[in-house]
Write an enzyme that holds these catalytic residues in place. Structure first.
Site, short mmCIF file in Angstrom:
data_model
loop_
_atom_site.label_atom_id
_atom_site.label_comp_id
_atom_site.label_asym_id
_atom_site.label_seq_id
_atom_site.Cartn_x
_atom_site.Cartn_y
_atom_site.Cartn_z
N ASN A 1 -31.61 -6.15 -26.33
CA ASN A 1 -30.92 -7.21 -27.09
C ASN A 1 -31.29 -8.52 -26.43
OD1 ASN A 1 -29.59 -5.31 -28.56
ND2 ASN A 1 -27.55 -5.82 -27.81
N GLY A 2 -31.46 -9.57 -27.25
CA GLY A 2 -31.74 -10.89 -26.70
C GLY A 2 -33.13 -11.36 -27.07
N GLU B 1 -21.00 -17.26 -47.43
CA GLU B 1 -21.37 -16.14 -46.55
C GLU B 1 -21.38 -14.80 -47.27
OE1 GLU B 1 -19.84 -16.05 -42.17
OE2 GLU B 1 -18.20 -16.61 -43.48
N GLU C 1 -14.33 -24.59 -44.38
CA GLU C 1 -14.17 -23.17 -44.08
C GLU C 1 -14.11 -22.35 -45.38
OE1 GLU C 1 -14.66 -21.37 -41.66
OE2 GLU C 1 -13.55 -19.53 -42.01
N LYS D 1 -22.45 -10.65 -36.52
CA LYS D 1 -21.09 -10.96 -36.07
C LYS D 1 -21.10 -11.78 -34.79
CE LYS D 1 -16.65 -10.73 -36.27
NZ LYS D 1 -16.05 -11.67 -37.24
N TRP E 1 -31.57 -6.77 -35.32
CA TRP E 1 -31.49 -7.92 -36.24
C TRP E 1 -32.74 -8.73 -35.95
CZ3 TRP E 1 -30.84 -13.35 -35.91
CH2 TRP E 1 -30.34 -13.96 -37.06
N HIS F 1 -19.75 -41.21 -53.09
CA HIS F 1 -20.89 -41.74 -52.35
C HIS F 1 -22.13 -40.86 -52.52
CE1 HIS F 1 -18.37 -44.82 -50.61
NE2 HIS F 1 -17.48 -43.88 -50.32
C1 F6R Z 1 -18.20 -17.20 -40.19
C2 F6R Z 1 -18.57 -16.69 -38.89
C3 F6R Z 1 -19.50 -17.48 -38.05
C4 F6R Z 1 -18.95 -17.58 -36.63
C5 F6R Z 1 -19.95 -18.27 -35.70
C6 F6R Z 1 -19.38 -18.48 -34.33
O1 F6R Z 1 -17.36 -16.34 -40.87
O2 F6R Z 1 -18.12 -15.66 -38.50
O3 F6R Z 1 -19.73 -18.75 -38.57
O4 F6R Z 1 -17.76 -18.29 -36.69
O5 F6R Z 1 -21.11 -17.51 -35.63
O6 F6R Z 1 -19.04 -17.26 -33.75
P1 F6R Z 1 -18.02 -17.16 -32.52
O7 F6R Z 1 -16.70 -17.64 -33.02
O8 F6R Z 1 -18.02 -15.72 -32.15
O9 F6R Z 1 -18.56 -18.05 -31.45
#
Ligand code: F6R
Length: 614
Positions: A103-104, A494, A487, A609, A77, A510
């Protein structure tokens, strides 16, 4: 984000690598690559885009690696440099003898790059990773010991990394190390696997060892040798992985997201098991390690999280303040970590994270821990880095969530907050027993209510069809459902890329009201309770500006039929639990709209993810 797979053993390596990468696809990526030890030397194959492109590339070279039994693979990524074949991993040193996946982020890569260039290294990519390949190769040239070279190199690196290294001289050896990024070793019979996350290897073995920061593992088919950064041998801590391979199947659903939305009633049931036996019995939350005396005296809580987890935290604040009378601050982890933060041993700090690996939340937690705060972690991954920092660990047991858009993990986080708040209210005696009994009764009926929504999605599908061509979308709510509006908007943007925003309805006038006209859908989350009438007035104001009004409601009030052009009805529920019921239609709305638009629902563009970089 990026993913790593490695293998050394006796089986044909390519299928293991590519299949492992496929299991990590859900993390989000834009290029991929593998390096395998062939007869005489290491061969590297890479492609941009989806894994199918790599598979096609490999088709042209099948003869070269059929007998190969060792290799490493990566999905990237992009952070440093565009998603191109050159920037894709694995990266090699100048002579191609040493190959690496990472990774990182290497924070001091510019300084290292300049230094290495002066020493004659020629850089082909724009990545930070290539620097590590050259650096380890230089150390290897001096030591002729690959593990030592890795150890020496990492002493010069700042930042976060999980690394997997191979060298032409070491025909059957993989060297692994990590700092602030996850990496585990899967243990088989005469074989070892490396992976940045469990799904990549769970098909092959449940026996595994998580590397701790600065440890170096040397894997050969016969054995694993684990050392610290100075080369002292350490006894590996082997554990059994909790995931079942079946969790990684779509089970007949078109997308993981749809499957995961439908799993929510069972997720709630699972969470209640062992914690809530009957409405008139106390909640059992042995995971909370604070003594009852400390809990009684607690007067401040900070909750830190990102994205969807942040929205769950906002609802957590509402519930804890309401039933426990404890002041709660909620903050995005990325904001928390770059200011002087007032926290101490008298503050309970709660970190919320599906993955347990989110870099910003992990850093925030470490900062709070250093100041002496008790750290309570709510996570879906009890095997994660965050879980290892926890003083109290509340696992939410939603099962692995594959779709990038969080759904069932959000529901599970909300359940964790409900249980925590009611448990603390019982301990503190801050809410009457009668009210707590009513709430616990309602909690036990929530799965059925969500099942009713899932069994009747016609009005949601109709809305999805009607509004799928819109460019913008506004969600409004008040009180405990304001985070639901956020949300709902996050889910929609997303996966459908529609510009969606959530507002507290009282804020409309406002500023945001200026955007309303006959093209703008406004969805009001009108759940019965203390702000119902107020939100109705706010919806009237929006309707007066000709907005296309949609209601998500549990009210049968006839006034709604005149005010709203579409109504999504949900079962009746206590106001405090309405976010759990209200979010499900919004997840489905986002899903169906994205489906109509033909978007890649499970792997939306640019998203990952698990966000393991700051
Ligand atoms: C939205 C989503 C992201 C995660 C965020 C935090 O659907 O998946 O906004 O919620 O990247 O990720 P976690 O919960 O793994 O710390």
């Amino acid at each position: 984000m990026c993913g790593i797979v490695g293998y050394v053993g006796y089986k044909s390596v390519m299928d293991i690598l590519v299949d492992g990468l496929e299991q990590l696809e859900y993390r989000g990526y834009d290029s991929s690559g593998v390096a395998v030890m062939c007869d005489e030397k290491i061969n590297v194959y890479k492609a941009i885009g989806k894994l199918n492109n790599l598979r096609e590339e490999l088709q042209h070279h099948r003869g070269e690696f059929e007998k190969s039994t060792m290799g490493i693979g990566h999905i990237r990524w992009a952070t440093h440099g565009a998603p191109t074949v050159i920037n894709a991993h694995p990266h090699t040193c100048n002579c191609g003898n040493l190959v690496i996946v990472h990774n990182g982020i290497i924070e001091n890569y510019k300084e290292l790059r300049e230094d290495l260039a002066k020493k004659g290294c020629v850089f082909r990519s724009q990545t930070d990773t290539e620097v590590v390949a050259h650096l380890v190769a230089q150390k290897y040239a001096q030591t002729k010991d690959l593990a030592k070279a890795v150890r020496e190199a990492t002493k010069e690196i700042d930042g976060a990394y999980a690394l997997c290294v191979m060298h032409n001289d070491c025909k059957n050896t993989l060297v692994l190390t990590k700092r602030n990024a996850p990496l585990l070793v899967g243990i088989g019979d005469g074989e070892f696997f490396a992976a940045s996350d469990v799904p990549a290897i769970i098909k092959h073995t449940k026996k595994a060892m998580y590397l701790s920061d600065n440890q170096v593992a040397v894997l050969t088919p016969e054995k694993m040798v684990l050392t610290d950064i100075d080369g002292h041998e350490i006894k590996p801590k082997i554990e059994l992985l909790p995931w079942e391979p079946v969790a990684l199947s779509k089970m007949g659903y078109k997308h993981y997201m749809l499957k995961e939305i439908h799993e929510q009633p069972d997720v709630i049931r699972n969470i209640l098991v062992g914690k809530l036996h009957a409405p008139d019995e106390d909640i059992i939350l042995n995971e909370v390690k604070l003594t009852k005396e400390t809990l009684k005296k607690l007067n401040r809580i900070q909750i830190i999280a990102c994205g969807t987890s942040l929205h769950a935290a906002m609802i957590g604040k509402y519930v804890i303040e309401n039933y426990c009378g404890i002041a709660v601050d909620v903050e995005a982890s990325s904001e928390y970590i770059y200011r002087r933060n007032v926290t101490d041993e008298h503050t309970l700090v709660i970190g919320v994270s599906q993955s347990g690996e989110t870099a910003d939340t992990l850093t925030a937690i470490k900062q709070a821990k250093a100041k002496g705060s008790h750290i309570l972690i709510i996570t879906n991954r009890p095997d994660s880095a965050m879980a290892r920092e926890a003083d109290s660990l509340v696992p939410v047991n939603a099962g692995i969530e594959v779709s990038v858009a969080a759904t069932k993990s959000y529901t599970a986080q909300l359940m964790a907050f409900y249980l925590l708040a009611l448990y603390m209210a019982e301990v503190k005696e801050s809410t009457s027993k009668a009210e707590l009994t009513t709430l616990k009764t309602e909690l036990m009926f929530l799965p059925q209510k969500i099942e009713q929504i899932l069994a009747n999605t016609d009005s949601i599908q109709k809305c999805a069809k009607v509004y799928s061509s819109t460019k913008d979308f506004i969600f409004v709510a008040r009180g405990i459902n304001y985070p639901t509006a956020l949300e709902g908007a996050l889910k929609l943007k997303e996966i459908s890329y529609i510009n969606a925003t959530g507002y507290p309805a009282g804020e409309l006038k406002h500023g945001p009201i200026a955007m309303l006209d006959e093209t703008m859908p406004v969805l009001s989350i009108l759940m019965k309770g203390c702000v119902f009438e107020k939100l109705l007035s706010n919806s009237e104001e929006a309707k007066a500006r000709n907005a296309r009004m949609i209601a998500l409601t549990n009210s049968k009030d006839e006034k709604l039929d005149d005010l709203f052009e579409n109504i999504i009805r949900v079962p009746d529920v206590e106001e405090v639990f309405s976010p759990l019921v209200a979010i499900v239609p919004l997840q489905l709305l986002a899903y169906y709209i994205a489906e109509f638009l033909g978007k890649d629902v499970d792997q939306p563009r640019n998203l990952a993810k698990s966000v393991t970089v700051e």
